[in-house]
Write an enzyme that holds these catalytic residues in place. Structure first.
Site, short mmCIF file in Angstrom:
data_model
loop_
_atom_site.label_atom_id
_atom_site.label_comp_id
_atom_site.label_asym_id
_atom_site.label_seq_id
_atom_site.Cartn_x
_atom_site.Cartn_y
_atom_site.Cartn_z
N GLU A 49 -35.88 6.65 12.16
CA GLU A 49 -34.78 5.89 12.75
C GLU A 49 -33.48 6.42 12.15
O GLU A 49 -33.31 6.42 10.93
CB GLU A 49 -34.96 4.41 12.44
CG GLU A 49 -33.85 3.51 12.91
CD GLU A 49 -34.03 2.08 12.43
OE1 GLU A 49 -33.08 1.29 12.59
OE2 GLU A 49 -35.12 1.76 11.88
N ASP A 60 -26.50 -5.63 8.99
CA ASP A 60 -26.76 -4.67 7.93
C ASP A 60 -26.28 -5.21 6.59
O ASP A 60 -25.16 -5.71 6.48
CB ASP A 60 -26.07 -3.33 8.23
CG ASP A 60 -26.73 -2.60 9.38
OD1 ASP A 60 -27.96 -2.47 9.34
OD2 ASP A 60 -26.02 -2.18 10.31
#
Length: 266
Positions: A49, A60
């Site tokens: 990824e 995040d």
């Protein structure tokens, strides 16, 4: 059949779980990113990824947010992702997917983004901020290109909505193991296995678990219930701590080898 569909068919036949490292594109610069990607398959990764830096990260944690900031400050441009991908076509067989905000895809143009990504050898995109209600057109474009559209399911997503997300996704489902942001954790929710087991009964898509996997021990705990495991912050942290490109490659490769050994031992 997309490259990711083919991969998971092969993995299931071999009774092997997918290991998917996450790497931020351009952190600390694109040459290091490429060197790490080229080393991952040999270290035991099945697919990778690639995070596309964005000024307003979605879910995040501080480790990945900092990596995005470093990449942007060093002059990262989306075109570098496509150029790097093209250099790897025919040389690196391991499927690669981008983790990218839909705002970036929309700015490029939905059809244009998919075309550029396919030409650069990417097998799909994880789009964390694409609502299932708005995914139909993009899903159709991806399907026509054999390009996987991977969407996220969280522990708080209502069951009916989880099924809708699964139906509009392809390649695999990204199951977020914990509520909140990405990051390394020493413990995961006690009901995680039950929730993933329920979802497995509702879809034929492989289910890959991400968020919070910080060690070989954690990976081994989740391997029996998952089709694949996604490891991000623990890898990005090692890149940040490295002293140069070669050291980054060695640190990441060693950790991925440890993860692979732990998963395969289950």
């Amino acid at each position: 059949m997309s490259a990711i569909d083919q991969l998971f068919t092969e993995l299931r036949g071999a009774k092997r779980k997918a290991l998917m490292p996450f790497v931020t594109a351009g952190d600390p610069e694109i040459d290091t990113t490429e060197a790490i990607l080229r080393s991952l398959a040999g270290a035991g990764a099945d697919l990778c990824e690639l995070g596309v830096p964005y000024s307003d990260p979605i879910a995040d944690g501080p480790v990945i947010q900092s990596s995005y900031q470093r990449a942007l400050e060093s002059g990262f441009k989306l075109q570098q992702v496509f150029e790097m991908g093209k250099r790897m076509v025919g040389e690196v067989a391991m499927p690669r997917v981008t983790m990218v905000s839909y705002s970036i895809i929309h700015r490029v143009g939905v059809e244009a983004y998919v075309q550029k990504a396919v030409e650069a050898g990417y097998a799909g995109a994880i789009v964390p901020d694409l609502l299932v209600e708005e995914a139909t057109e993009f899903a159709q474009i991806c399907k026509a290109a054999d390009f996987s559209l991977i969407q996220l399911v969280t522990p708080t997503t209502p069951k009916e909505r989880q099924v809708r997300i699964a139906k509009s996704s392809s390649g695999f489902l990204y199951y977020v193991s914990v509520t909140g942001i990405t990051g390394e954790r020493t413990a995961l929710p006690s009901d995680l296995v039950d929730k993933v087991t329920w979802l497995r009964g509702e879809t034929d898509l492989p289910i890959c678990i991400g968020f919070g996997i910080s060690s070989p021990e954690t990976a081994a705990t989740l391997a029996p219930v998952a089709d694949g495991l996604i490891v991000g912050s623990a890898i990005v942290r090692r890149i940040a701590q490295a002293e140069g490109k070669q050291d980054a490659v060695e640190k990441v490769s060693k950790f991925v080898q440890q993860l692979r050994s732990a998963i395969d031992a289950v």
